[in-house]
Design a protein around this motif. Sequence first.
Motif, mmCIF file in Angstrom:
data_model
loop_
_atom_site.group_PDB
_atom_site.id
_atom_site.type_symbol
_atom_site.label_atom_id
_atom_site.label_comp_id
_atom_site.label_asym_id
_atom_site.label_seq_id
_atom_site.Cartn_x
_atom_site.Cartn_y
_atom_site.Cartn_z
ATOM 1 N N GLU A 48 23.932 39.812 212.611
ATOM 2 C CA GLU A 48 24.373 41.160 212.972
ATOM 3 C C GLU A 48 25.510 41.605 212.043
ATOM 4 N N TRP A 49 25.488 42.880 211.658
ATOM 5 C CA TRP A 49 26.488 43.413 210.720
ATOM 6 C C TRP A 49 27.908 42.982 211.082
ATOM 7 N N ASP A 50 28.320 43.211 212.328
ATOM 8 C CA ASP A 50 29.716 42.951 212.685
ATOM 9 C C ASP A 50 30.060 41.469 212.617
ATOM 10 N N SER A 51 29.123 40.601 212.982
ATOM 11 C CA SER A 51 29.383 39.159 212.891
ATOM 12 C C SER A 51 29.522 38.729 211.432
ATOM 13 N N VAL A 52 28.607 39.205 210.610
ATOM 14 C CA VAL A 52 28.593 38.788 209.207
ATOM 15 C C VAL A 52 29.829 39.314 208.481
ATOM 16 N N LEU A 53 30.104 40.613 208.652
ATOM 17 C CA LEU A 53 31.267 41.179 207.959
ATOM 18 C C LEU A 53 32.573 40.648 208.553
ATOM 19 N N GLY A 54 32.554 40.308 209.837
ATOM 20 C CA GLY A 54 33.724 39.672 210.439
ATOM 21 C C GLY A 54 33.999 38.314 209.801
ATOM 22 N N ALA A 55 32.931 37.584 209.497
ATOM 23 C CA ALA A 55 33.095 36.276 208.843
ATOM 24 C C ALA A 55 33.629 36.442 207.423
ATOM 25 N N VAL A 56 33.195 37.485 206.742
ATOM 26 C CA VAL A 56 33.709 37.721 205.389
ATOM 27 C C VAL A 56 35.213 38.003 205.446
ATOM 28 N N LYS A 57 35.625 38.807 206.407
ATOM 29 C CA LYS A 57 37.069 39.082 206.573
ATOM 30 C C LYS A 57 37.828 37.784 206.854
ATOM 31 N N ARG A 58 37.259 36.964 207.731
ATOM 32 C CA ARG A 58 37.895 35.683 208.075
ATOM 33 C C ARG A 58 38.014 34.796 206.824
ATOM 34 N N LEU B 38 35.160 58.632 192.989
ATOM 35 C CA LEU B 38 33.771 58.555 192.531
ATOM 36 C C LEU B 38 33.747 58.303 191.034
ATOM 37 N N HIS B 39 32.981 57.302 190.603
ATOM 38 C CA HIS B 39 32.868 57.029 189.162
ATOM 39 C C HIS B 39 31.389 56.843 188.817
ATOM 40 N N PRO B 40 31.050 56.652 187.546
ATOM 41 C CA PRO B 40 29.624 56.677 187.180
ATOM 42 C C PRO B 40 28.781 55.574 187.824
ATOM 43 N N TYR B 41 29.412 54.505 188.332
ATOM 44 C CA TYR B 41 28.600 53.418 188.889
ATOM 45 C C TYR B 41 29.035 53.027 190.288
ATOM 46 N N GLY B 42 29.556 53.984 191.041
ATOM 47 C CA GLY B 42 29.940 53.667 192.407
ATOM 48 C C GLY B 42 31.098 54.519 192.858
ATOM 49 N N THR B 43 31.671 54.119 193.977
ATOM 50 C CA THR B 43 32.830 54.810 194.531
ATOM 51 C C THR B 43 33.838 53.747 194.951
ATOM 52 N N THR B 44 35.087 53.949 194.569
ATOM 53 C CA THR B 44 36.131 53.009 194.964
ATOM 54 C C THR B 44 36.947 53.643 196.095
ATOM 55 N N ILE B 45 37.151 52.875 197.143
ATOM 56 C CA ILE B 45 37.951 53.339 198.273
ATOM 57 C C ILE B 45 39.005 52.285 198.589
ATOM 58 N N GLU B 46 40.068 52.712 199.243
ATOM 59 C CA GLU B 46 41.111 51.752 199.607
ATOM 60 C C GLU B 46 41.639 52.075 200.989
ATOM 61 N N GLY B 47 42.142 51.056 201.657
ATOM 62 C CA GLY B 47 42.699 51.250 202.991
ATOM 63 C C GLY B 47 42.688 49.948 203.758
ATOM 64 N N GLU B 48 42.950 50.038 205.041
ATOM 65 C CA GLU B 48 42.916 48.858 205.902
ATOM 66 C C GLU B 48 41.490 48.290 205.946
ATOM 67 N N ASP B 50 39.494 47.027 208.191
ATOM 68 C CA ASP B 50 38.545 47.471 209.216
ATOM 69 C C ASP B 50 38.097 48.923 209.000
ATOM 70 N N SER B 51 39.009 49.776 208.531
ATOM 71 C CA SER B 51 38.635 51.169 208.267
ATOM 72 C C SER B 51 37.651 51.249 207.103
ATOM 73 N N VAL B 52 37.951 50.504 206.048
ATOM 74 C CA VAL B 52 37.121 50.568 204.839
ATOM 75 C C VAL B 52 35.738 49.982 205.116
ATOM 76 N N LEU B 53 35.716 48.800 205.722
ATOM 77 C CA LEU B 53 34.413 48.172 205.988
ATOM 78 C C LEU B 53 33.649 48.929 207.071
ATOM 79 N N GLY B 54 34.376 49.558 207.989
ATOM 80 C CA GLY B 54 33.720 50.420 208.972
ATOM 81 C C GLY B 54 33.030 51.592 208.298
ATOM 82 N N ALA B 55 33.664 52.147 207.280
ATOM 83 C CA ALA B 55 33.056 53.262 206.548
ATOM 84 C C ALA B 55 31.805 52.805 205.791
ATOM 85 N N VAL B 56 31.852 51.590 205.258
ATOM 86 C CA VAL B 56 30.671 51.070 204.550
ATOM 87 C C VAL B 56 29.492 50.931 205.531
#
Lengths: 102, 102, 102, 102
Positions: A48-58, B38-48, B50-56
Amino acid sequence: MIVILDLCVVPLGVGVSVSKYVAACQVVFKDAGLSSHLHPYGTTIEGEWDSVLGAVKRCHEVIHEMGAPRISTTIKLGTRTDRQQTMADKVRSVEDLLAEGM
Amino acid sequence: MIVILDLCVVPLGVGVSVSKYVAACQVVFKDAGLSSHLHPYGTTIEGEWDSVLGAVKRCHEVIHEMGAPRISTTIKLGTRTDRQQTMADKVRSVEDLLAEGM
Amino acid sequence: MIVILDLCVVPLGVGVSVSKYVAACQVVFKDAGLSSHLHPYGTTIEGEWDSVLGAVKRCHEVIHEMGAPRISTTIKLGTRTDRQQTMADKVRSVEDLLAEGM
Amino acid sequence: MIVILDLCVVPLGVGVSVSKYVAACQVVFKDAGLSSHLHPYGTTIEGEWDSVLGAVKRCHEVIHEMGAPRISTTIKLGTRTDRQQTMADKVRSVEDLLAEGM
């Protein structure tokens, strides 16, 4: 949302050997109950997304706790809504084609 | 844990043009209040983290809702405990060296 | 075969700062006559396959000559036969969609 | 310069299944005499830089010849001057640490 994710962590500022940090991540995956596959250029995990990405954070937290001041990580990940596919399925579908002589 | 993350999403099964899916991700980042580049091969974002990975995760959900049955994503991400560094700092430190003639 | 390639080099065994190695790569690209775009998580270059990949090899040689014993590199690259597309086109097509309100 | 390279090719404009293109790359590696390791998220190959990168170029040519108008590829690659290390060494060094209980 099920995700298959390939993780490659590179700690900086701790010399050229990264194997103990990679090993620590294997323990994180096992503790999280995630099936994982170690290969020469990373580790593939699925779940599951949250489990997998949670493990990456860990993994990042653990590697910093081990003393690495900076981590540069590369991730490939895939999701699909058309059908379920496991890590093993992905390899098998290629091997089947090769066995059939393409 | 602050993260700088570079995202490149590739939807499969929807032809060769990916720009509308990339544009939808820009909207996700803006709605999440994340600064993005935004750049030619992706988008770079920064932040906390959980916020960043939540957006992904939200990007994957949105792209699937737009009709893409499969998404293959590549992510590079970095965390550091030694000092704070923004996306802009990373570019500036290289440009400063080049301006000094290395 | 024209390729657009995104390069992110991470030298290991030389501490946490990588900017001087990234700057050295910019010089390699300039010397090779390749147009390049530095962004917060790498550099995007475009050109003929052999020129672009030759420059990537030269970057590895130069970074090793600068004293880094190990380099971990992540590359994203794209080729297409349906039409020509530059780095600038890729960004513009997303920005146009955003300007139109998607 | 010996390189260990992890390759993940994603053809666009040919539907959601990529396995036959991945299988075609295995044939390219075999024909080039390169040792390769297929895993759930790519293929790892090792050898002299020019042989390995030449095989990657050949993969793009073959996939385009098979009808894919666009290819998005992610590569991780590593070189080192301090010592020789094979794909198998990389996995073994992690497994040894795990066997020792870290």
